[in-house]
Write an enzyme that holds these catalytic residues in place. Structure first.
Site, PDB file in Angstrom:
ATOM      1  CB  SER A 102      -0.847  -0.032   1.267  1.00 25.66           C
ATOM      2  OG  SER A 102      -1.235   1.266   1.633  1.00 25.66           O
ATOM      3  CB  SER A 103       0.383   4.651  -1.370  1.00 25.40           C
ATOM      4  OG  SER A 103      -0.889   4.898  -0.822  1.00 25.40           O
ATOM      5  CB  CYS A 104       0.084   3.768   4.236  1.00 24.69           C
ATOM      6  SG  CYS A 104      -0.006   2.025   4.580  1.00 24.69           S
ATOM      7  CE1 TYR A 140      -2.607  -3.308   5.614  1.00 24.15           C
ATOM      8  CE2 TYR A 140      -1.923  -1.245   4.608  1.00 24.15           C
ATOM      9  CZ  TYR A 140      -2.463  -2.513   4.498  1.00 24.15           C
ATOM     10  OH  TYR A 140      -2.863  -2.987   3.266  1.00 24.15           O
ATOM     11  CE  LYS A 142      -0.294  -5.343   3.287  1.00 28.44           C
ATOM     12  NZ  LYS A 142      -0.455  -6.654   2.600  1.00 28.44           N
ATOM     13  CG  HIS A 167      -9.946   2.377   2.749  1.00 23.62           C
ATOM     14  ND1 HIS A 167      -9.999   1.013   2.656  1.00 23.62           N
ATOM     15  CD2 HIS A 167      -8.711   2.680   3.203  1.00 23.62           C
ATOM     16  CE1 HIS A 167      -8.832   0.509   3.039  1.00 23.62           C
ATOM     17  NE2 HIS A 167      -8.041   1.494   3.378  1.00 23.62           N
TER      18      HIS A 167
HETATM   19  O1  GFB Z   1      -9.483   6.290   3.182  1.00 16.61           O
HETATM   20  P1  GFB Z   1      -8.988   6.646   4.528  1.00 16.61           P
HETATM   21  O2  GFB Z   1      -9.673   6.029   5.681  1.00 16.61           O
HETATM   22  O3  GFB Z   1      -7.475   6.272   4.646  1.00 16.61           O
HETATM   23  O4  GFB Z   1      -9.100   8.234   4.743  1.00 16.61           O
HETATM   24  P2  GFB Z   1      -6.024   6.904   4.473  1.00 16.61           P
HETATM   25  C1  GFB Z   1      -8.660   9.160   3.792  1.00 16.61           C
HETATM   26  C2  GFB Z   1      -9.004  10.571   4.221  1.00 16.61           C
HETATM   27  O5  GFB Z   1     -10.421  10.736   4.138  1.00 16.61           O
HETATM   28  C3  GFB Z   1      -8.621  10.922   5.653  1.00 16.61           C
HETATM   29  C4  GFB Z   1     -10.911  11.344   5.310  1.00 16.61           C
HETATM   30  O6  GFB Z   1      -8.131  12.249   5.684  1.00 16.61           O
HETATM   31  C5  GFB Z   1      -9.956  10.844   6.391  1.00 16.61           C
HETATM   32  O7  GFB Z   1     -10.013  11.657   7.546  1.00 16.61           O
HETATM   33  N1  GFB Z   1     -12.335  10.998   5.503  1.00 16.61           N
HETATM   34  C6  GFB Z   1     -13.384  11.868   5.435  1.00 16.61           C
HETATM   35  C7  GFB Z   1     -12.850   9.793   5.799  1.00 16.61           C
HETATM   36  N2  GFB Z   1     -14.528  11.267   5.715  1.00 16.61           N
HETATM   37  C8  GFB Z   1     -14.242   9.961   5.943  1.00 16.61           C
HETATM   38  C9  GFB Z   1     -15.049   8.836   6.275  1.00 16.61           C
HETATM   39  O8  GFB Z   1     -16.273   8.914   6.435  1.00 16.61           O
HETATM   40  N3  GFB Z   1     -14.395   7.642   6.401  1.00 16.61           N
HETATM   41  C10 GFB Z   1     -13.045   7.527   6.219  1.00 16.61           C
HETATM   42  N4  GFB Z   1     -12.477   6.309   6.349  1.00 16.61           N
HETATM   43  N5  GFB Z   1     -12.253   8.594   5.944  1.00 16.61           N
HETATM   44  C11 GFB Z   1      -5.425   4.420   4.865  1.00 16.61           C
HETATM   45  C12 GFB Z   1      -4.442   3.708   5.744  1.00 16.61           C
HETATM   46  O9  GFB Z   1      -5.150   5.764   5.060  1.00 16.61           O
HETATM   47  O10 GFB Z   1      -5.242   4.145   3.501  1.00 16.61           O
HETATM   48  C13 GFB Z   1      -4.213   2.309   5.366  1.00 16.61           C
HETATM   49  O11 GFB Z   1      -4.858   3.845   7.088  1.00 16.61           O
HETATM   50  C14 GFB Z   1      -4.083   2.097   3.883  1.00 16.61           C
HETATM   51  O12 GFB Z   1      -3.052   1.884   6.003  1.00 16.61           O
HETATM   52  C15 GFB Z   1      -5.158   2.827   3.105  1.00 16.61           C
HETATM   53  O13 GFB Z   1      -2.811   2.517   3.430  1.00 16.61           O
HETATM   54  C16 GFB Z   1      -4.971   2.737   1.615  1.00 16.61           C
HETATM   55  O14 GFB Z   1      -5.720   7.150   3.030  1.00 16.61           O
HETATM   56  O15 GFB Z   1      -5.826   8.093   5.353  1.00 16.61           O
END
Ligand code: GFB
Length: 320
Positions: free
Chosen positions: A110-112, A139, A143, A182
């Site tokens: 993953s890109s993280c 995570y 990875k 996500h």
């Molecule tokens: O997709 P996401 O959960 O993961 O969140 P990451 C991306 C951005 O969207 C963050 C915002 O800035 C969140 O605060 N966001 C806004 C929300 N509203 C929402 C919502 O209702 N739900 C969620 N989930 N986010 C993950 C990593 O990071 O990405 C993993 O934790 C993995 O390790 C994955 O790499 C691809 O992009 O921040």
């Protein structure tokens, strides 16, 4: 290019969003000798069970799409599970592949894995050049260990084990649970429910300012087949890199993404921001010039991909 059509391919994690897309793509591309095991049949965290399965089945190609995954809150909450489960799954699969002479592994990360404040766009070389983002450090560490297992099984044993690092993925079979998903599936569900319940506003997490890159999962599946057919460990590691980035090379702010999803779904109310929720990494845009120059490029634009995913959601997840 090697002909893999008759090879026995084990897709680990075939019921997940990524694994199911890889299965669809393999079948579409004429691959028929596919093996799978559901979670109830085989717990990949258990070494002796995984080794027994490999001794019996002797897969020739292994695609590691099995992982414990989730959005920013799930990563930050279930920190022990995210590091333990992922380390065990990948170590067991990679070592069992080595013991049973598996010809090739494609390991998915993953890109993280990149440092929180790495220069953008993220080049493959930036791995391990700085501190990770706290919310997904467990995570990411797991990875990174998977990438390093593949690299060093090549360096010590000559194994053809390689890694692909996809950007944030979305599509059919995604997790739409509002706590653990996500951002994209969460937004689809929130705006859909707000529209059907005629709510005046939708609350999203964080400031809306972070930038994210998104890739439709069927495009990722094509990239994995491309890597399986055309990229070998020696090409990759001899270039001085340990993996290939897979993405669209374009990013969007979370607030613009929310507006786009609202528009596709037809929600006309207000968008509010819950600042008690984390933003995570400010930006993680992949540099995808390497895989592009080798011959793979994404196909599905974000708007089209969101429409396809919303159609899937309407058919499969909506109970009302
Ligand atoms: O997709 P996401 O959960 O993961 O969140 P990451 C991306 C951005 O969207 C963050 C915002 O800035 C969140 O605060 N966001 C806004 C929300 N509203 C929402 C919502 O209702 N739900 C969620 N989930 N986010 C993950 C990593 O990071 O990405 C993993 O934790 C993995 O390790 C994955 O790499 C691809 O992009 O921040």
């Amino acid at each position: 290019m090697m002909n893999y059509k008759n090879k026995k391919i084990y897709v680990a994690g075939h019921n997940g969003m990524v694994g199911s897309a890889i299965m669809r793509a393999l079948q579409k591309n004429g691959y028929e000798n596919l093996i799978t095991k559901s979670f109830t049949e085989l717990d990949l965290r258990r070494q002796s069970d995984v080794e027994k399965f490999f001794r019996q089945e002797k897969p020739e190609i292994v695609i590691v799409a099995a992982a414990k995954v989730g959005g920013i809150l799930a990563n930050n909450t279930y920190r022990a599970e995210f590091i333990y489960d992922n380390l065990m799954i990948e170590a067991n699969l990679i070592h069992a592949s080595y013991l049973n002479n598996t010809e090739k592994i494609i390991f998915l990360g993953s890109s993280c894995i990149y440092p929180k404040l790495a220069p953008q766009p993220l080049k493959e070389e930036y791995l391990l050049s700085g501190y990770l983002e706290f919310t997904n450090e467990p995570y990411a560490i797991a990875k990174i260990a998977g990438i390093k297992l593949c690299e060093n099984y090549f360096r010590q044993y000559g194994c053809n084990f390689i890694s692909a690092m996809p950007t944030n993925l979305y599509g059919p079979n995604d997790n739409f649970d509002l706590q653990t998903s996500h951002v994209l599936p969460a937004l689809i569900r929130k705006f859909h429910e707000a529209k059907t319940q005629e709510l005046s506003s939708v609350t999203i997490w964080g400031t809306g300012k972070p930038l994210r890159e998104f890739l439709y999962v069927d495009d990722l599946a094509e990239a994995i087949i491309f890597m399986m057919e055309s990229i070998d460990a020696k090409n990759l590691y001899n270039l001085g890199i340990t993996h290939l980035n897979v993405g669209s090379g374009k990013d969007i702010s979370i607030s613009d993404l929310a507006n786009l999803v609202a528009q596709i779904i037809g929600f006309k109310g207000k968008i509010e921001y819950d600042l008690s929720k984390p933003d995570g990494t400010p930006r993680k845009l992949m540099d995808v010039s390497r895989i592009n120059s080798l011959g793979w490029k994404y196909k599905t634009e974000l708007e089209e991909g969101i429409k396809l995913t919303y159609e899937w959601f309407l058919k499969n997840s909506v109970k009302n």
